[in-house]
Enzyme design. Structure first.
Site, PDB file in Angstrom:
ATOM      1  N   SER A  36       0.801  -1.232   0.000  1.00  0.00           N
ATOM      2  CA  SER A  36       0.000   0.000   0.000  1.00  0.00           C
ATOM      3  C   SER A  36       0.831   1.278   0.000  1.00  0.00           C
ATOM      4  CB  SER A  36      -0.935   0.014   1.213  1.00  0.00           C
ATOM      5  OG  SER A  36      -0.173   0.029   2.423  1.00  0.00           O
ATOM      6  N   SER A 105       2.618  -7.189   2.608  1.00  0.00           N
ATOM      7  CA  SER A 105       2.232  -6.103   3.515  1.00  0.00           C
ATOM      8  C   SER A 105       0.713  -5.969   3.595  1.00  0.00           C
ATOM      9  CB  SER A 105       2.924  -4.808   3.051  1.00  0.00           C
ATOM     10  OG  SER A 105       2.891  -3.814   4.022  1.00  0.00           O
ATOM     11  N   PHE A 106       0.173  -4.846   3.137  1.00  0.00           N
ATOM     12  CA  PHE A 106      -1.277  -4.666   2.999  1.00  0.00           C
ATOM     13  C   PHE A 106      -1.892  -5.833   2.215  1.00  0.00           C
ATOM     14  CE2 PHE A 106      -3.755  -3.190  -0.724  1.00  0.00           C
ATOM     15  CZ  PHE A 106      -4.961  -2.776  -0.162  1.00  0.00           C
ATOM     16  N   ASP A 226      13.219  -4.675   8.637  1.00  0.00           N
ATOM     17  CA  ASP A 226      12.004  -3.994   8.169  1.00  0.00           C
ATOM     18  C   ASP A 226      11.588  -2.902   9.155  1.00  0.00           C
ATOM     19  OD1 ASP A 226       9.446  -3.308   7.220  1.00  0.00           O
ATOM     20  OD2 ASP A 226       8.954  -5.373   6.703  1.00  0.00           O
ATOM     21  N   HIS A 254      11.799  -3.726   3.946  1.00  0.00           N
ATOM     22  CA  HIS A 254      10.419  -4.130   3.671  1.00  0.00           C
ATOM     23  C   HIS A 254      10.233  -4.696   2.270  1.00  0.00           C
ATOM     24  CE1 HIS A 254       6.192  -4.266   4.517  1.00  0.00           C
ATOM     25  NE2 HIS A 254       5.870  -3.416   3.555  1.00  0.00           N
TER      26      HIS A 254
END
Length: 277
Positions: A36, A105-106, A226, A254
């Site tokens: 995101s 992630s998202f 991260d 990340h």
């Protein structure tokens, strides 16, 4: 693929949302769901992984609603229900009963919710730097979601995303900055995660009992360094998902799929090959 802009590929109606998606290769389908960050698209997120995995699998990577070159319908609500509905709609539109799913992630939160709500549609599950469990929002994630467009701000974000300065050069910052100010990009992005932002972390979390009930073989991947999503998220997922394994990359932020692209692709290939599909 649009040769003028590789981020723009095919277009299809997914649950009423005209969705830009990449579809390459043959074999068992693997669905990639991006993160995101500002200016993100499926291609920006997965451009290094897709060509490698497409050698053995059919790889599909959509721009999720509110991101990239997917339509932003008036009045749309950007929430987990919408994103899961869009994902199922994409599988339906492509005539796919089941796919392996990779979520970043998202996108990991969406992948988790998809596996919980539609477990029969998911083969194997891969979660990279994943949201989807409760955690106090990090300074890094708060900065990512609070991004205000400028080249300097994008350079600062790239320092947060990646471990090495070799990856966050001015050329990449310029590309991501220009992407973040595309038509409608910042409007939808700023409306998606307004402060206070802890509530959006909470809204993306699935229930512990539901995660523990997942029957899927799950590969969990994280960068040790991260700054956006804490490594403890992946340790929690490892504890909660019975059939799971965790791979942690050192000297990695990340962006495992970019910072350790070859190893990331090989890891996925090995994991999916075990399924024998």
């Amino acid at each position: 693929m649009n040769t003028a802009d590789p981020e723009i590929a095919s277009s299809i109606d997914a649950a009423g949302i005209r969705t830009n998606y990449h579809d390459r290769g043959d074999g068992f389908p693997v669905l990639f769901i991006h993160g995101s960050g500002p200016g993100v698209s499926a291609w920006a997120n997965w451009r290094l992984a897709l060509p490698e995995l497409a050698k053995k699998y059919r790889v599909i990577a959509p721009d999720m609603a509110g991101f990239g070159f997917t339509d932003r319908p008036a009045g749309i609500v950007y929430d987990m229900a919408t994103w899961v509905r869009q994902t199922v709609g994409l599988l339906d539109a492509l005539g796919l009963e089941k796919a392996h799913v990779v979520g970043n992630s998202f996108g990991g939160a969406i992948a988790l919710a998809l596996a919980i709500q539609h477990r029969e549609r998911v083969g194997r599950l891969a979660l990279m730097g994943s949201v989807g469990v409760p955690f106090p929002i990090s300074e890094g994630l708060d900065a990512v979601w609070g991004y205000e467009p400028s080249l300097d701000n994008m350079k600062k974000l790239l320092d947060i995303f990646a471990y090495s300065r070799e990856l966050v050069n001015d050329e990449l910052a310029e590309l991501r900055y220009r992407a973040s100010i595309g038509p409608g990009f910042q409007e939808s992005f700023s409306a998606m995660f307004p402060a206070p932002r802890q509530r959006w972390v909470d809204a993306m979390a699935s229930r512990e009992a539901d995660i523990r009930a997942l029957p899927h073989e799950t590969l969990i991947i994280h960068g040790r360094d991260d700054k956006v999503i804490p490594l403890t998220n992946s340790l929690t997922l490892l504890q909660w998902i019975e059939r799971s394994q965790l791979h942690v990359f050192s000297r990695c932020g990340h962006w495992v799929q970019i910072e350790h692209a070859a190893r990331f692709a090989q890891l996925l290939d090995n994991f999916f090959a075990e399924a024998g599909a």
